[in-house]
Design an enzyme around this catalytic site. Structure first.
Site, PDB file in Angstrom:
ATOM      1  N   ARG A  26      54.067   7.108 135.748  1.00 49.91           N
ATOM      2  CA  ARG A  26      53.381   7.258 134.445  1.00 49.91           C
ATOM      3  C   ARG A  26      54.333   7.787 133.378  1.00 49.91           C
ATOM      4  NH1 ARG A  26      47.785  10.309 134.254  1.00 49.91           N
ATOM      5  NH2 ARG A  26      48.943  11.971 135.300  1.00 49.91           N
TER       6      ARG A  26
ATOM      7  N   ARG B 183      55.088  13.474 132.326  1.00 51.05           N
ATOM      8  CA  ARG B 183      54.359  14.746 132.296  1.00 51.05           C
ATOM      9  C   ARG B 183      54.955  15.729 133.281  1.00 51.05           C
ATOM     10  NH1 ARG B 183      47.968  13.623 132.582  1.00 51.05           N
ATOM     11  NH2 ARG B 183      48.174  15.307 134.078  1.00 51.05           N
TER      12      ARG B 183
HETATM   13  P1  ADP Z   1      44.253   9.348 135.112  1.00 48.38           P
HETATM   14  O1  ADP Z   1      43.854   9.631 133.681  1.00 48.38           O
HETATM   15  O2  ADP Z   1      43.074   9.008 135.981  1.00 48.38           O
HETATM   16  O3  ADP Z   1      45.123  10.399 135.716  1.00 48.38           O
HETATM   17  P2  ADP Z   1      45.934   7.232 133.909  1.00 48.38           P
HETATM   18  O4  ADP Z   1      44.989   6.421 133.077  1.00 48.38           O
HETATM   19  O5  ADP Z   1      46.866   8.146 133.206  1.00 48.38           O
HETATM   20  O6  ADP Z   1      45.128   8.007 135.089  1.00 48.38           O
HETATM   21  O7  ADP Z   1      46.746   6.193 134.799  1.00 48.38           O
HETATM   22  C1  ADP Z   1      47.737   6.641 135.721  1.00 48.38           C
HETATM   23  C2  ADP Z   1      48.900   5.648 135.733  1.00 48.38           C
HETATM   24  O8  ADP Z   1      48.476   4.427 136.346  1.00 48.38           O
HETATM   25  C3  ADP Z   1      49.422   5.270 134.352  1.00 48.38           C
HETATM   26  O9  ADP Z   1      50.822   5.155 134.417  1.00 48.38           O
HETATM   27  C4  ADP Z   1      48.747   3.915 134.052  1.00 48.38           C
HETATM   28  O10 ADP Z   1      49.564   3.112 133.220  1.00 48.38           O
HETATM   29  C5  ADP Z   1      48.625   3.319 135.448  1.00 48.38           C
HETATM   30  N1  ADP Z   1      47.397   2.519 135.614  1.00 48.38           N
HETATM   31  C6  ADP Z   1      46.155   2.807 135.154  1.00 48.38           C
HETATM   32  N2  ADP Z   1      45.267   1.862 135.539  1.00 48.38           N
HETATM   33  C7  ADP Z   1      45.977   0.961 136.279  1.00 48.38           C
HETATM   34  C8  ADP Z   1      45.629  -0.252 136.975  1.00 48.38           C
HETATM   35  N3  ADP Z   1      44.363  -0.708 136.996  1.00 48.38           N
HETATM   36  N4  ADP Z   1      46.611  -0.894 137.639  1.00 48.38           N
HETATM   37  C9  ADP Z   1      47.883  -0.420 137.646  1.00 48.38           C
HETATM   38  N5  ADP Z   1      48.292   0.693 137.009  1.00 48.38           N
HETATM   39  C10 ADP Z   1      47.340   1.387 136.332  1.00 48.38           C
HETATM   40  P1  AMP Z   2      44.554  15.687 133.729  1.00 53.20           P
HETATM   41  O1  AMP Z   2      45.248  15.406 132.426  1.00 53.20           O
HETATM   42  O2  AMP Z   2      43.113  15.300 133.734  1.00 53.20           O
HETATM   43  O3  AMP Z   2      45.321  15.122 134.909  1.00 53.20           O
HETATM   44  O4  AMP Z   2      44.571  17.279 133.888  1.00 53.20           O
HETATM   45  C1  AMP Z   2      45.775  18.006 133.940  1.00 53.20           C
HETATM   46  C2  AMP Z   2      45.523  19.427 134.402  1.00 53.20           C
HETATM   47  O5  AMP Z   2      44.678  20.112 133.456  1.00 53.20           O
HETATM   48  C3  AMP Z   2      44.793  19.572 135.735  1.00 53.20           C
HETATM   49  O6  AMP Z   2      45.682  19.480 136.847  1.00 53.20           O
HETATM   50  C4  AMP Z   2      44.172  20.969 135.601  1.00 53.20           C
HETATM   51  O7  AMP Z   2      45.154  21.993 135.793  1.00 53.20           O
HETATM   52  C5  AMP Z   2      43.774  20.999 134.125  1.00 53.20           C
HETATM   53  N1  AMP Z   2      42.405  20.488 133.920  1.00 53.20           N
HETATM   54  C6  AMP Z   2      42.041  19.357 133.246  1.00 53.20           C
HETATM   55  N2  AMP Z   2      40.711  19.210 133.254  1.00 53.20           N
HETATM   56  C7  AMP Z   2      40.215  20.259 133.951  1.00 53.20           C
HETATM   57  C8  AMP Z   2      38.890  20.652 134.326  1.00 53.20           C
HETATM   58  N3  AMP Z   2      37.812  19.933 133.983  1.00 53.20           N
HETATM   59  N4  AMP Z   2      38.754  21.807 135.047  1.00 53.20           N
HETATM   60  C9  AMP Z   2      39.821  22.542 135.391  1.00 53.20           C
HETATM   61  N5  AMP Z   2      41.079  22.214 135.092  1.00 53.20           N
HETATM   62  C10 AMP Z   2      41.288  21.084 134.372  1.00 53.20           C
END
Ligand code: ADP
Ligand code: AMP
Length: 243
Positions: A143, A176
């Site tokens: 990502r 990230r």
């Molecule tokens: P989340 O918010 O659930 O952590 P993201 O939307 O940030 O997930 O997606 C995680 C990674 O996977 C990103 O790098 C995104 O570009 C990729 N990704 C998301 N959906 C798909 C998909 N359907 N197929 C392949 N890669 C995907």
């Molecule tokens: P995300 O961007 O959703 O992957 O979240 C990144 C990080 O933010 C997580 O690993 C947690 O440390 C914190 N976080 C996000 N949403 C929540 C939630 N609803 N409750 C507790 N921690 C959260």
């Protein structure tokens, strides 16, 4: 339906493990229905970046891949949901993440949101994005996120046209801080222990619908639109595959 038309879709909740595609799909849904995307991860990261009181409390916890305490996150969400743009609906991405947060959200919607904001009383549409566990590590390590507006890419599946540059706004793409393998393992553990029960909470209420998140982005989005536009017809069942 014309893109960006504000529709009273009510609350939409996206569940699924880190890397499932919640952020990617939430942005597309927000655009189609003209509703705000509320990502608790994004709001927390912005607090950390600004060095706010909340950011100072959350920073080390997030760096370890653990969950920020419920009361901090619920207060933050309450403040956001009280803003006027949430009245026709909103999409929550990354919240609720514990059973306590899910119970809090139901109570908040019932006793404050629907009453005080004169929002139509629509039960939340809860969509879980299911992804094969073995894909998650690659999705997260691949990502890349744009610094200016959080546009999401993946070096394997969704690369930008020019390496490390956002197609949309030209800003730099970064990895990230918590997308490192040792932190990812902690985040997946937190998901298993604390967030899986949230899906059970909604399933027991007959509100959970699952979509197949292993498919390409556009196909996952298509399933989501279908669920949202056939809400009511599909509550409690998964129209896309058994389970
Ligand atoms: P989340 O918010 O659930 O952590 P993201 O939307 O940030 O997930 O997606 C995680 C990674 O996977 C990103 O790098 C995104 O570009 C990729 N990704 C998301 N959906 C798909 C998909 N359907 N197929 C392949 N890669 C995907
Ligand atoms: P995300 O961007 O959703 O992957 O979240 C990144 C990080 O933010 C997580 O690993 C947690 O440390 C914190 N976080 C996000 N949403 C929540 C939630 N609803 N409750 C507790 N921690 C959260």
């Amino acid at each position: 339906m014309a893109e960006g038309t504000a529709v009273n879709v009510g609350p939409i909740i996206l569940l699924g493990p880190p890397g499932a595609g919640k952020g990617t799909q939430a942005k597309r849904i927000a655009e189609r229905y003209g509703i705000p995307q509320i990502s608790t991860g994004d709001i927390l990261r912005s607090n950390v970046q600004r060095g706010s009181e909340l950011g100072l409390q959350a920073k080390a916890i997030m760096a370890r891949g653990e969950l920020v305490p419920d009361d901090l996150v619920c207060n933050m969400v309450a403040a956001r949901l009280r803003e006027a743009d949430c009245v026709p609906g909103f999409i929550l991405d990354g919240f609720p993440r514990t059973a306590a947060q899910a119970g809090w959200l139901d109570a908040f919607l019932e006793h404050e949101f629907f009453d005080n904001l004169h929002a139509d009383k629509c039960l939340p549409i809860v969509i879980r994005i299911d992804v094969d566990y073995n894909r998650l590590l690659q999705r997260l390590t691949g990502r890349r996120t744009c610094l200016a507006n959080g546009h999401i890419y993946n070096v394997y599946s969704q690369p930008p046209r020019v390496a490390d540059v956002c197609d949309v706004d030209g800003s730099q793409l970064v990895t990230r801080n918590d997308d490192r393998e040792e932190v990812i393992r902690e985040r997946l553990k937190a998901y298993d222990l604390q967030t899986r029960p949230v899906a059970e909470y909604y399933q027991q209420k007959g509100r959970l619908v699952s979509v197949n998140g292993d498919l390409p982005v556009e196909q996952v989005t298509g399933q989501m639109y279908w669920v949202i536009e056939h809400h009511g017809a599909v509550e409690g069942m998964s129209p896309f595959y058994g389970g």
